[in-house]
Scaffold this motif. Structure first.
Motif, mmCIF file in Angstrom:
data_model
loop_
_atom_site.group_PDB
_atom_site.id
_atom_site.type_symbol
_atom_site.label_atom_id
_atom_site.label_comp_id
_atom_site.label_asym_id
_atom_site.label_seq_id
_atom_site.Cartn_x
_atom_site.Cartn_y
_atom_site.Cartn_z
ATOM 1 N N GLY A 1 -87.789 -89.757 3.755
ATOM 2 C CA GLY A 1 -87.295 -88.617 2.195
ATOM 3 C C GLY A 1 -89.205 -88.939 2.304
ATOM 4 O O GLY A 1 -89.079 -87.038 1.816
ATOM 5 N N TRP A 2 -90.117 -89.198 2.682
ATOM 6 C CA TRP A 2 -91.784 -89.243 3.273
ATOM 7 C C TRP A 2 -92.268 -88.576 3.508
ATOM 8 O O TRP A 2 -93.186 -87.404 4.121
ATOM 9 C CB TRP A 2 -91.979 -90.668 2.638
ATOM 10 N N THR B 1 -89.978 -86.081 5.147
ATOM 11 C CA THR B 1 -89.212 -85.068 4.740
ATOM 12 C C THR B 1 -89.024 -84.829 3.467
ATOM 13 O O THR B 1 -88.153 -85.058 2.858
ATOM 14 C CB THR B 1 -88.439 -84.650 5.687
ATOM 15 N N PRO B 2 -90.215 -84.116 2.624
ATOM 16 C CA PRO B 2 -90.112 -83.069 1.516
ATOM 17 C C PRO B 2 -88.658 -82.615 0.620
ATOM 18 O O PRO B 2 -88.865 -82.835 -0.281
ATOM 19 C CB PRO B 2 -91.741 -83.347 0.695
ATOM 20 N N GLU B 3 -89.024 -82.109 2.089
ATOM 21 C CA GLU B 3 -88.110 -80.643 1.484
ATOM 22 C C GLU B 3 -86.716 -81.216 1.312
ATOM 23 O O GLU B 3 -85.516 -80.630 0.458
ATOM 24 C CB GLU B 3 -87.631 -79.560 2.575
ATOM 25 N N GLU B 4 -86.346 -82.283 1.524
ATOM 26 C CA GLU B 4 -85.029 -83.002 1.324
ATOM 27 C C GLU B 4 -85.134 -83.931 -0.002
ATOM 28 O O GLU B 4 -85.871 -85.013 0.064
ATOM 29 C CB GLU B 4 -84.736 -83.987 2.693
ATOM 30 N N ASP B 5 -83.748 -83.778 -0.673
ATOM 31 C CA ASP B 5 -83.681 -84.932 -1.333
ATOM 32 C C ASP B 5 -83.155 -86.447 -1.124
ATOM 33 O O ASP B 5 -82.873 -86.523 0.273
ATOM 34 C CB ASP B 5 -82.932 -84.878 -2.835
ATOM 35 N N TRP B 6 -83.519 -86.891 -1.977
ATOM 36 C CA TRP B 6 -82.957 -88.825 -2.061
ATOM 37 C C TRP B 6 -81.872 -89.401 -1.106
ATOM 38 O O TRP B 6 -82.005 -90.384 -0.444
ATOM 39 C CB TRP B 6 -83.388 -89.378 -3.029
ATOM 40 N N GLY B 7 -81.005 -88.079 -2.018
ATOM 41 C CA GLY B 7 -79.801 -88.750 -1.118
ATOM 42 C C GLY B 7 -78.995 -87.818 0.086
ATOM 43 O O GLY B 7 -78.820 -88.971 0.623
ATOM 44 N N THR B 8 -79.777 -87.334 0.680
ATOM 45 C CA THR B 8 -79.763 -86.891 1.530
ATOM 46 C C THR B 8 -80.757 -87.538 3.119
ATOM 47 O O THR B 8 -79.666 -87.731 4.183
ATOM 48 C CB THR B 8 -80.491 -85.042 1.999
ATOM 49 N N SER B 9 -81.460 -87.396 1.759
ATOM 50 C CA SER B 9 -82.266 -88.708 3.720
ATOM 51 C C SER B 9 -81.610 -89.905 3.542
ATOM 52 O O SER B 9 -81.638 -91.035 4.876
ATOM 53 C CB SER B 9 -83.743 -89.027 2.855
#
Length: 266
Positions: A51-52, A54-62
């Protein structure tokens, strides 16, 4: 100083690894639980790093992306991450997932081999109830098998015998293969269900292994000792000492059996 710190950390990790191996060596469930906990921790840590990166993705997706790659979920892609560092991270997670799968497979194979070895050696637990338990081994075993086999064949024709339709479990300090071979040689009609287990009948844990407290009847034999099996009765002193030794073993067997039967009645 940095080298000394690294050496101390390495020594600490080796000590920790050794203690974990000692504590989990005989506990298959604990090993699986630790491995799953370690995998969950890696999913969370990997999700945080991903997640760090890829900031464009949210926590759940990561989290789901790392979980899918770690456990090789169908459809997981390790080559289509938004950045090169994220792609590299997913590849590392994929390799770690392969190691986790290989470790689980090795642990399961080891556990299955241990169970098979215990079954072949006659040391695996036997969960039964209402059986006839025969403790120790001597020349009377052939006579007892013959009588129980006659009960199995003819016991239910007129008046039901209390030993009819009950399996026989033999616990003796004797090799299982030898007991199985002798039992097959003694039996003529093969109508009796017989299970043999190797163990010491005067040890409570070994009695629990054959469900002694759930037995319908317990037969305690005068055990054959090594001296009685090999002396042939030529030496009066050795015969007397072996007989007294067998008496002690029989007494110890009864004393070990008593608390199990008392707990059953209670």
């Amino acid at each position: 100083m940095p080298v000394v710190g690294i050496v101390r950390i390495w020594q600490f990790m080796n000590v920790l690894k050794h203690r974990v191996q000692v504590r989990t060596a005989a506990n298959f469930k604990l090993r699986i639980a630790l491995l799953l906990a370690f995998s969950v921790a890696n999913v969370v840590l990997g999700g945080l790093i991903y997640g760090w990166l890829t900031p464009e993705e949210d926590w759940g997706t990561s989290l789901f992306t790392v979980y899918a790659v770690l456990f090789s979920i169908p459809g997981a892609d390790i080559t289509n991450a938004p950045t090169k560092f994220a792609t590299f991270l997913l590849n590392l997670i994929f390799v770690f997932g392969l190691l986790v799968f290989a470790t689980i497979l090795a642990m399961i194979s080891e556990e299955v081999n241990s169970l098979l070895l215990a079954a072949r050696s006659g040391r695996s637990p036997l969960a039964m109830t209402g059986h006839i338990l025969l403790l120790n081994w001597n020349k009377q075993v052939s006579f007892i098998l013959d009588q129980l086999e006659q009960v199995a064949v003819c016991g239910g024709h007129h008046r039901r015998h209390p030993f009819a339709d009950r399996p026989l479990v033999i616990l003796a300090d004797k090799d299982k293969e030898d007991m199985d071979r002798l039992v097959l040689g003694f039996m003529r009609h093969h109508h009796l269900e017989v299970h043999t287990r190797t163990g010491k009948p005067y040890i409570v844990d070994h009695l629990r292994r054959v469900s002694a407290s759930d037995a319908a009847a317990v037969l305690v034999l005068h055990p054959d000792t090594d001296e009685t099996a090999g002396s042939g009765g030529t030496d009066c002193c050795s015969s007397s000492s072996s007989s007294s030794g067998a008496s002690v073993l029989k007494t110890q067997t009864i004393l070990a059996l008593a608390p199990l039967l008392v707990d059953k009645k209670a």
